[in-house]
Write a protein that holds these residues in place. Structure first.
Motif, short mmCIF file in Angstrom:
data_model
loop_
_atom_site.label_atom_id
_atom_site.label_comp_id
_atom_site.label_asym_id
_atom_site.label_seq_id
_atom_site.Cartn_x
_atom_site.Cartn_y
_atom_site.Cartn_z
N LEU A 105 1.15 4.22 -2.91
CA LEU A 105 1.17 5.46 -2.41
C LEU A 105 2.46 6.49 -3.07
O LEU A 105 2.29 7.60 -3.38
CB LEU A 105 0.73 5.68 -1.14
CG LEU A 105 -0.41 5.38 -0.42
CD1 LEU A 105 -0.66 5.38 0.99
CD2 LEU A 105 -1.63 6.13 -1.17
N LYS A 135 0.89 -1.26 0.02
CA LYS A 135 0.06 -0.07 0.02
C LYS A 135 0.96 1.26 0.21
O LYS A 135 0.57 2.27 -0.70
CB LYS A 135 -0.90 0.19 1.28
CG LYS A 135 -1.90 1.12 1.53
CD LYS A 135 -2.43 1.29 2.79
CE LYS A 135 -3.21 2.57 3.03
NZ LYS A 135 -3.64 2.81 4.35
N HIS A 136 1.79 1.11 0.79
CA HIS A 136 2.71 2.54 0.98
C HIS A 136 3.53 2.62 -0.43
O HIS A 136 3.73 3.69 -0.83
CB HIS A 136 3.55 2.39 2.13
CG HIS A 136 2.65 2.67 3.54
ND1 HIS A 136 2.36 3.86 3.83
CD2 HIS A 136 2.51 1.46 4.58
CE1 HIS A 136 1.36 3.78 4.84
NE2 HIS A 136 1.90 2.41 5.31
N SER A 137 4.07 1.47 -0.86
CA SER A 137 4.71 1.68 -2.15
C SER A 137 3.76 2.04 -3.30
O SER A 137 4.41 3.22 -3.96
CB SER A 137 5.44 0.36 -2.69
OG SER A 137 6.00 -0.19 -1.45
#
Length: 123
Positions: A22, A18-20
């Motif tokens: 984003l 998810k953070h990647s």
């Protein structure tokens, strides 16, 4: 006492992904150079498929593209961090940004060398 990570090894995959994603979205939204390089990769990937005689050649051609994208992401992260610390001119801030830019430049040189060597062998 060391705080234990709330995620196990497998459970970390979801939040990390998810953070990647984003990060990719932010780079695409805020970084013109990254958008240009994504456009370049979309344009050149089919060409790499067409001109590569072997999988190894294809991998080398694609490595030039991916190295540019990776380096641009890292450079953008450096620039965002430096700007977060302060926008006033500081020698070390300028040096950090210049070195990040130099890394992108070196990746572009690698790309040109790899692609020109393939084109040269086709002549």
């Amino acid at each position: 006492m060391i705080e234990k990570n709330k995620y196990g090894h497998i459970e970390r995959l979801g939040p990390a992904t998810k953070h990647s994603l984003l990060g990719l979205k932010a780079a695409y939204k805020y970084e013109l150079a990254f958008r240009q390089e994504v456009f370049l990769s979309v344009l050149l990937t089919p060409i790499a498929i067409y001109i590569a005689d072997t999988f190894v050649e294809f991998a080398l051609l694609m490595s030039g593209i991916f190295i540019i994208l990776i380096t641009e992401l890292l450079n953008s992260a450096i620039e965002a961090t430096v700007d977060r610390v302060g926008l006033e001119h500081h020698e070390l801030s300028g040096r950090a940004k210049d070195i990040g830019s130099a890394a992108v430049f070196v990746s572009l040189i690698y790309f040109v060398v790899v692609w020109l060597s393939k084109i040269y062998t086709m002549l």
